[in-house]
Design a protein around this motif. Structure first.
Motif, mmCIF file in Angstrom:
data_model
loop_
_atom_site.group_PDB
_atom_site.id
_atom_site.type_symbol
_atom_site.label_atom_id
_atom_site.label_comp_id
_atom_site.label_asym_id
_atom_site.label_seq_id
_atom_site.Cartn_x
_atom_site.Cartn_y
_atom_site.Cartn_z
ATOM 1 N N ARG A 1 -63.201 -68.690 56.224
ATOM 2 C CA ARG A 1 -62.287 -69.705 56.732
ATOM 3 C C ARG A 1 -63.033 -70.855 57.406
ATOM 4 O O ARG A 1 -62.458 -71.645 58.140
ATOM 5 C CB ARG A 1 -61.285 -69.064 57.671
ATOM 6 C CG ARG A 1 -60.247 -68.299 56.854
ATOM 7 C CD ARG A 1 -59.543 -67.227 57.612
ATOM 8 N NE ARG A 1 -58.571 -66.556 56.753
ATOM 9 C CZ ARG A 1 -58.859 -65.593 55.900
ATOM 10 N NH1 ARG A 1 -60.103 -65.170 55.760
ATOM 11 N NH2 ARG A 1 -57.923 -65.023 55.159
ATOM 12 N N ASP B 1 -63.010 -74.810 64.824
ATOM 13 C CA ASP B 1 -61.605 -75.145 65.065
ATOM 14 C C ASP B 1 -60.720 -74.013 64.554
ATOM 15 O O ASP B 1 -60.484 -73.877 63.357
ATOM 16 C CB ASP B 1 -61.250 -76.452 64.364
ATOM 17 C CG ASP B 1 -59.816 -76.887 64.629
ATOM 18 O OD1 ASP B 1 -59.141 -76.263 65.485
ATOM 19 O OD2 ASP B 1 -59.377 -77.847 63.980
ATOM 20 N N THR B 2 -60.229 -73.212 65.477
ATOM 21 C CA THR B 2 -59.392 -72.069 65.111
ATOM 22 C C THR B 2 -57.901 -72.371 65.250
ATOM 23 O O THR B 2 -57.077 -71.494 64.998
ATOM 24 C CB THR B 2 -59.730 -70.847 65.993
ATOM 25 O OG1 THR B 2 -59.450 -71.177 67.355
ATOM 26 C CG2 THR B 2 -61.167 -70.440 65.838
ATOM 27 N N SER B 3 -57.564 -73.598 65.605
ATOM 28 C CA SER B 3 -56.167 -73.936 65.879
ATOM 29 C C SER B 3 -55.268 -73.793 64.651
ATOM 30 O O SER B 3 -54.078 -73.560 64.785
ATOM 31 C CB SER B 3 -56.062 -75.352 66.438
ATOM 32 O OG SER B 3 -56.532 -76.301 65.495
ATOM 33 N N ARG B 4 -55.813 -73.904 63.480
ATOM 34 C CA ARG B 4 -55.010 -73.819 62.249
ATOM 35 C C ARG B 4 -55.096 -72.453 61.576
ATOM 36 O O ARG B 4 -54.580 -72.281 60.479
ATOM 37 C CB ARG B 4 -55.452 -74.894 61.269
ATOM 38 C CG ARG B 4 -55.240 -76.283 61.820
ATOM 39 C CD ARG B 4 -55.654 -77.322 60.836
ATOM 40 N NE ARG B 4 -55.561 -78.642 61.468
ATOM 41 C CZ ARG B 4 -55.535 -79.766 60.806
ATOM 42 N NH1 ARG B 4 -55.623 -79.753 59.503
ATOM 43 N NH2 ARG B 4 -55.444 -80.907 61.448
ATOM 44 N N ASP C 1 -54.160 -68.539 61.456
ATOM 45 C CA ASP C 1 -53.175 -67.575 61.940
ATOM 46 C C ASP C 1 -53.880 -66.274 62.314
ATOM 47 O O ASP C 1 -54.528 -65.657 61.468
ATOM 48 C CB ASP C 1 -52.143 -67.322 60.844
ATOM 49 C CG ASP C 1 -50.992 -66.449 61.295
ATOM 50 O OD1 ASP C 1 -50.994 -65.977 62.457
ATOM 51 O OD2 ASP C 1 -50.084 -66.239 60.481
#
Length: 66
Positions: free
Chosen positions: A24, A44-47, A49
């Motif tokens: 990812r 960036d883990t904001s997107r 799940d």
């Protein structure tokens, strides 16, 4: 994001979860203790799940951190 693995997780389990993270586009930092392993996800883990990782049998919990 931090992924906490179950106690006494095998090296194969750690590698599998780490590869899921890297697919990812994130880097990882693995901390292995006597009882537990934690995988820190770098990027960036904001997107992403957390449920993608929570379904793995080796994962105890996933936490978003900033």
């Amino acid at each position: 994001m931090i992924i906490v693995l179950k106690p006494r997780t095998t090296k194969d389990d750690v590698s599998r979860v780490e590869n899921m993270v890297k697919k990812r586009g994130l880097d990882t930092h693995i901390v292995q203790g006597k009882e537990m392993t934690v995988i820190g996800c770098i990027g960036d883990t904001s997107r992403i799940d957390p449920k993608l990782f929570e379904v793995d049998p080796a994962v105890t919990k996933v936490m978003h951190v900033q």
